[in-house]
Design a protein around this motif. Structure first.
Motif, PDB file in Angstrom:
ATOM      1  N   PHE A 120     103.093  40.941 -30.003  1.00  0.00           N
ATOM      2  CA  PHE A 120     104.455  41.217 -30.492  1.00  0.00           C
ATOM      3  C   PHE A 120     105.504  40.370 -29.771  1.00  0.00           C
ATOM      4  O   PHE A 120     106.577  40.863 -29.390  1.00  0.00           O
ATOM      5  CB  PHE A 120     104.805  42.708 -30.332  1.00  0.00           C
ATOM      6  N   ASN A 121     105.219  39.101 -29.551  1.00  0.00           N
ATOM      7  CA  ASN A 121     106.247  38.220 -28.997  1.00  0.00           C
ATOM      8  C   ASN A 121     107.322  37.999 -30.057  1.00  0.00           C
ATOM      9  O   ASN A 121     107.042  37.607 -31.182  1.00  0.00           O
ATOM     10  CB  ASN A 121     105.635  36.879 -28.584  1.00  0.00           C
ATOM     11  N   ASN A 122     108.574  38.278 -29.708  1.00  0.00           N
ATOM     12  CA  ASN A 122     109.668  38.124 -30.662  1.00  0.00           C
ATOM     13  C   ASN A 122     110.999  38.175 -29.935  1.00  0.00           C
ATOM     14  O   ASN A 122     111.069  38.562 -28.770  1.00  0.00           O
ATOM     15  CB  ASN A 122     109.600  39.211 -31.747  1.00  0.00           C
ATOM     16  N   ALA A 123     112.043  37.782 -30.645  1.00  0.00           N
ATOM     17  CA  ALA A 123     113.369  37.670 -30.042  1.00  0.00           C
ATOM     18  C   ALA A 123     114.192  38.940 -30.162  1.00  0.00           C
ATOM     19  O   ALA A 123     115.363  38.953 -29.760  1.00  0.00           O
ATOM     20  CB  ALA A 123     114.125  36.498 -30.662  1.00  0.00           C
ATOM     21  N   GLY A 124     113.617  40.012 -30.733  1.00  0.00           N
ATOM     22  CA  GLY A 124     114.325  41.278 -30.830  1.00  0.00           C
ATOM     23  C   GLY A 124     115.163  41.415 -32.095  1.00  0.00           C
ATOM     24  O   GLY A 124     115.365  40.459 -32.848  1.00  0.00           O
ATOM     25  N   THR A 125     115.639  42.637 -32.323  1.00  0.00           N
ATOM     26  CA  THR A 125     116.338  42.937 -33.576  1.00  0.00           C
ATOM     27  C   THR A 125     117.676  42.230 -33.694  1.00  0.00           C
ATOM     28  O   THR A 125     118.083  41.854 -34.799  1.00  0.00           O
ATOM     29  CB  THR A 125     116.565  44.453 -33.722  1.00  0.00           C
ATOM     30  N   GLN A 126     118.362  42.034 -32.588  1.00  0.00           N
ATOM     31  CA  GLN A 126     119.689  41.413 -32.667  1.00  0.00           C
ATOM     32  C   GLN A 126     119.584  39.985 -33.198  1.00  0.00           C
ATOM     33  O   GLN A 126     120.366  39.579 -34.072  1.00  0.00           O
ATOM     34  CB  GLN A 126     120.362  41.419 -31.292  1.00  0.00           C
ATOM     35  N   ALA A 127     118.607  39.228 -32.697  1.00  0.00           N
ATOM     36  CA  ALA A 127     118.427  37.850 -33.161  1.00  0.00           C
ATOM     37  C   ALA A 127     117.985  37.820 -34.624  1.00  0.00           C
ATOM     38  O   ALA A 127     118.450  36.986 -35.412  1.00  0.00           O
ATOM     39  CB  ALA A 127     117.408  37.129 -32.283  1.00  0.00           C
ATOM     40  N   LEU A 128     117.088  38.718 -35.002  1.00  0.00           N
ATOM     41  CA  LEU A 128     116.612  38.739 -36.384  1.00  0.00           C
ATOM     42  C   LEU A 128     117.730  39.132 -37.340  1.00  0.00           C
ATOM     43  O   LEU A 128     117.858  38.561 -38.435  1.00  0.00           O
ATOM     44  CB  LEU A 128     115.430  39.688 -36.515  1.00  0.00           C
ATOM     45  N   GLU A 129     118.530  40.088 -36.948  1.00  0.00           N
ATOM     46  CA  GLU A 129     119.643  40.525 -37.805  1.00  0.00           C
ATOM     47  C   GLU A 129     120.576  39.355 -38.104  1.00  0.00           C
ATOM     48  O   GLU A 129     121.032  39.173 -39.244  1.00  0.00           O
ATOM     49  CB  GLU A 129     120.405  41.663 -37.123  1.00  0.00           C
ATOM     50  N   ALA A 130     120.844  38.525 -37.108  1.00  0.00           N
ATOM     51  CA  ALA A 130     121.728  37.375 -37.314  1.00  0.00           C
ATOM     52  C   ALA A 130     121.105  36.373 -38.280  1.00  0.00           C
ATOM     53  O   ALA A 130     121.789  35.839 -39.165  1.00  0.00           O
ATOM     54  CB  ALA A 130     122.027  36.703 -35.971  1.00  0.00           C
ATOM     55  N   ARG A 131     119.808  36.119 -38.137  1.00  0.00           N
ATOM     56  CA  ARG A 131     119.150  35.141 -39.006  1.00  0.00           C
ATOM     57  C   ARG A 131     119.054  35.630 -40.446  1.00  0.00           C
ATOM     58  O   ARG A 131     119.169  34.842 -41.386  1.00  0.00           O
ATOM     59  CB  ARG A 131     117.754  34.824 -38.464  1.00  0.00           C
ATOM     60  N   LEU A 132     118.833  36.926 -40.635  1.00  0.00           N
ATOM     61  CA  LEU A 132     118.685  37.446 -41.993  1.00  0.00           C
ATOM     62  C   LEU A 132     120.017  37.606 -42.719  1.00  0.00           C
ATOM     63  O   LEU A 132     120.046  38.027 -43.876  1.00  0.00           O
ATOM     64  CB  LEU A 132     117.930  38.774 -41.971  1.00  0.00           C
ATOM     65  N   GLN A 133     121.111  37.244 -42.056  1.00  0.00           N
ATOM     66  CA  GLN A 133     122.403  37.205 -42.743  1.00  0.00           C
ATOM     67  C   GLN A 133     122.460  36.036 -43.706  1.00  0.00           C
ATOM     68  O   GLN A 133     123.304  36.004 -44.607  1.00  0.00           O
ATOM     69  CB  GLN A 133     123.531  37.065 -41.709  1.00  0.00           C
ATOM     70  N   GLY A 134     121.561  35.050 -43.519  1.00  0.00           N
ATOM     71  CA  GLY A 134     121.590  33.841 -44.323  1.00  0.00           C
ATOM     72  C   GLY A 134     120.992  34.025 -45.703  1.00  0.00           C
ATOM     73  O   GLY A 134     120.585  35.123 -46.094  1.00  0.00           O
ATOM     74  N   PRO A 135     120.901  32.931 -46.461  1.00  0.00           N
ATOM     75  CA  PRO A 135     120.408  33.003 -47.842  1.00  0.00           C
ATOM     76  C   PRO A 135     118.920  33.295 -47.908  1.00  0.00           C
ATOM     77  O   PRO A 135     118.176  33.009 -46.964  1.00  0.00           O
ATOM     78  CB  PRO A 135     120.712  31.605 -48.393  1.00  0.00           C
ATOM     79  N   ARG A 136     118.496  33.869 -49.017  1.00  0.00           N
ATOM     80  CA  ARG A 136     117.075  34.110 -49.265  1.00  0.00           C
ATOM     81  C   ARG A 136     116.815  33.920 -50.753  1.00  0.00           C
ATOM     82  O   ARG A 136     117.708  34.117 -51.578  1.00  0.00           O
ATOM     83  CB  ARG A 136     116.665  35.507 -48.806  1.00  0.00           C
ATOM     84  N   LEU A 137     115.605  33.545 -51.074  1.00  0.00           N
ATOM     85  CA  LEU A 137     115.240  33.257 -52.458  1.00  0.00           C
ATOM     86  C   LEU A 137     114.322  34.313 -53.046  1.00  0.00           C
ATOM     87  O   LEU A 137     113.930  34.210 -54.214  1.00  0.00           O
ATOM     88  CB  LEU A 137     114.571  31.879 -52.534  1.00  0.00           C
ATOM     89  N   CYS A 138     113.950  35.309 -52.243  1.00  0.00           N
ATOM     90  CA  CYS A 138     113.084  36.395 -52.693  1.00  0.00           C
ATOM     91  C   CYS A 138     113.244  37.554 -51.716  1.00  0.00           C
ATOM     92  O   CYS A 138     113.842  37.390 -50.647  1.00  0.00           O
ATOM     93  CB  CYS A 138     111.623  35.926 -52.764  1.00  0.00           C
ATOM     94  N   PRO A 139     112.732  38.743 -52.038  1.00  0.00           N
ATOM     95  CA  PRO A 139     112.858  39.876 -51.126  1.00  0.00           C
ATOM     96  C   PRO A 139     112.218  39.602 -49.762  1.00  0.00           C
ATOM     97  O   PRO A 139     111.185  38.927 -49.677  1.00  0.00           O
ATOM     98  CB  PRO A 139     112.119  41.001 -51.859  1.00  0.00           C
ATOM     99  N   VAL A 140     112.838  40.137 -48.716  1.00  0.00           N
ATOM    100  CA  VAL A 140     112.345  39.973 -47.345  1.00  0.00           C
ATOM    101  C   VAL A 140     112.137  41.341 -46.722  1.00  0.00           C
ATOM    102  O   VAL A 140     113.096  42.106 -46.563  1.00  0.00           O
ATOM    103  CB  VAL A 140     113.324  39.144 -46.488  1.00  0.00           C
ATOM    104  N   TRP A 141     110.875  41.652 -46.398  1.00  0.00           N
ATOM    105  CA  TRP A 141     110.551  42.877 -45.675  1.00  0.00           C
ATOM    106  C   TRP A 141     110.519  42.588 -44.179  1.00  0.00           C
ATOM    107  O   TRP A 141     110.205  41.469 -43.758  1.00  0.00           O
ATOM    108  CB  TRP A 141     109.183  43.411 -46.085  1.00  0.00           C
TER     109      TRP A 141
END
Length: 360
Positions: A120-141
């Motif tokens: 489970f190496n990852n940058a945490g929810t705060q970093a992911l929340e910022a990145r998922l503010q961007g555009p997407r072309l399909c649903p993201v779980w």
């Protein structure tokens, strides 16, 4: 394909994790290029035969990207441009964590497989929340988990914290209790613990639904190594807790039939050796759940026939990971094309008509 004849041999000369970071970095750069929606018009299926509506959301394709490849949501637009029907990012934990020590990702080319013990190496929810503010072309779980230092008795707090932090940017959540690389995590799959955990997550989702007026699905990802009785009990617990669906299955600890010298490495095995086992589990899950919730089949999908077998076994959607590493970025398009042909040959007008026909 250029990937298989040129790019893959070069990447496979590198350490597996170094190659992963190099590829993901390139995809992250590609995600900033204008015109990705145009690229998706070429790669995504246009046929209505592959379309489905699940949980009130339209899926142009049943083929998705499994969690683990883009843990931090770095390349969501680029992966969407490959034509996937949906993406799963993560696993993410509330706080950043470095995971296990390297080396922790291994290729088994003789077996068309991977072994990982990433942790489970990852940058945490705060970093992911910022990145998922961007555009997407399909649903993201978003695949969610607990931090390594969080004891199992407090695990629900971590899962609910992920939901709170990411509810506004997610299209759904996947509760990961089946990774073999976080000590004690798989104990949460026991029916009693699992029902309590999923109930807590569903309660948090309901609070967020009231706040945002958005209802998001919650799926639970199970391991392939459970005893049949425990597998059945876990499925019933998940459904009773109100979850929206199941993902079958995660990586396995089994090493049966492997030839590679890397087969003794610790961690979860994914890839072609898991294909038959995961398809059997999808069929079992479909029969046990009696079609009450949609299933997502994952494990050993390297081409259209592999995906089609899981759909016929009971999966409404399927996900790929190792197959993408070995077969390359054209894999979604190849699966789409092959699925359409197989549906037509067998007299199915839509993919929905084929779901579970071999599990009756």
């Amino acid at each position: 394909m250029p990937y298989r004849s040129l790019i893959k041999p070069l990447l496979f000369r590198l350490d597996a994790e170094d190659a992963h970071h190099l590829t993901l970095g390139a995809l992250a750069l590609a995600s900033q290029v204008p015109g990705l929606p145009l690229a998706r018009r070429i790669t995504a299926p246009a046929s209505p035969a592959l379309r489905q509506t699940l949980w009130g959301r339209d899926f142009a394709s049943p083929v998705g990207l499994a969690a683990g490849l883009d843990k931090n949501g770095q390349a969501v637009p680029a992966f969407g441009a490959l034509g996937f029907g949906f993406l799963e990012v993560g696993t993410v934990t509330p706080l950043p964590q470095s995971g296990n020590e390297r080396p922790r990702l291994f290729r088994l080319p003789e077996d068309s497989a991977l072994i990982n013990r990433m942790g489970f190496n990852n940058a945490g929810t705060q970093a992911l929340e910022a990145r998922l503010q961007g555009p997407r072309l399909c649903p993201v779980w978003v695949n969610i988990g607990k931090n390594k230092v969080t004891p199992n008795e407090a695990a629900a707090q971590d899962y609910c914290a992920c939901v709170r932090a990411l509810y506004s940017v997610a299209d759904g959540f996947v509760v990961n209790v089946s990774s073999p690389n976080t000590p004690g995590l798989r104990a949460l799959q026991a029916a009693g613990e699992l029902q309590a955990l999923v109930t807590a997550v569903m309660d948090e989702v309901e609070r967020q639904r009231v706040r945002t007026a958005r209802r998001l699905p919650v799926l639970v990802k199970l391991a392939p190594d459970l005893h049949p009785d425990d597998f059945a009990a876990s499925i019933e617990a998940v459904i009773q807790a109100g979850a929206s669906g199941l993902i079958v299955s995660n990586t396995t600890l089994s090493r049966e039939g492997l030839r590679s010298k890397r087969r003794t490495e610790a961690g979860g095995l994914s890839g072609l050796p898991l294909r038959q086992r995961s398809t059997e589990l999808v069929r079992d899950a479909y029969r046990l759940s009696r079609g009450r919730v949609p299933l997502v089949g994952v494990g050993g999908i390297f081409g259209p026939q592999d995906a089609y077998e899981k759909i016929r076994a009971g999966a409404s959607l399927v996900e790929v990971y190792s197959g993408l590493i070995y077969r390359g970025p054209a894999l979604p398009w190849e699966i789409h094309t092959g699925l359409e042909q197989r549906l037509r040959q067998d007299g199915f007008r839509t993919v929905r008509e084929a779901v579970g026909v071999d599990a009756q």
